[in-house]
Design an enzyme around this catalytic site. Structure first.
Site, mmCIF file in Angstrom:
data_model
loop_
_atom_site.group_PDB
_atom_site.id
_atom_site.type_symbol
_atom_site.label_atom_id
_atom_site.label_comp_id
_atom_site.label_asym_id
_atom_site.label_seq_id
_atom_site.Cartn_x
_atom_site.Cartn_y
_atom_site.Cartn_z
ATOM 1 N N ASP A 290 41.632 -51.366 -5.399
ATOM 2 C CA ASP A 290 40.791 -50.409 -6.104
ATOM 3 C C ASP A 290 41.678 -49.797 -7.177
ATOM 4 O O ASP A 290 42.356 -48.810 -6.946
ATOM 5 C CB ASP A 290 40.266 -49.335 -5.145
ATOM 6 N N ASP B 55 41.116 -48.465 -10.458
ATOM 7 C CA ASP B 55 40.824 -47.274 -11.245
ATOM 8 C C ASP B 55 40.822 -46.022 -10.384
ATOM 9 O O ASP B 55 39.997 -45.852 -9.507
ATOM 10 C CB ASP B 55 39.487 -47.432 -11.960
#
Length: 70
Positions: A10, A12
């Protein structure tokens, strides 16, 4: 124990902070379409529901219009 067959990241907000890049890209798109740029904190509040939603909110357009694609 079996070795993993895939790894998901993940990026961002977890591994990288791309808010500045998103603000710059949205403001560039707004200027290119004759709109005024927005303050960074306002644009950051629009992040989270996908690119189309982000663009529509920033440009004050309905999500389902052709102008949002432009």
């Amino acid at each position: 124990m079996l070795p993993p067959t895939a790894i998901a990241f993940d990026l961002d907000g977890t591994l990288i902070d791309s808010r500045g890049d998103i603000v710059a890209a949205v403001n560039h798109a707004l200027r290119e379409t004759g709109r005024s740029p927005l303050p960074g904190p306002m644009i950051v509040r629009f992040v989270g529901d996908g690119g189309r939603s982000l663009v529509a909110r920033a440009a004050q357009l309905p999500e389902n219009t052709d102008e949002t694609d432009r």
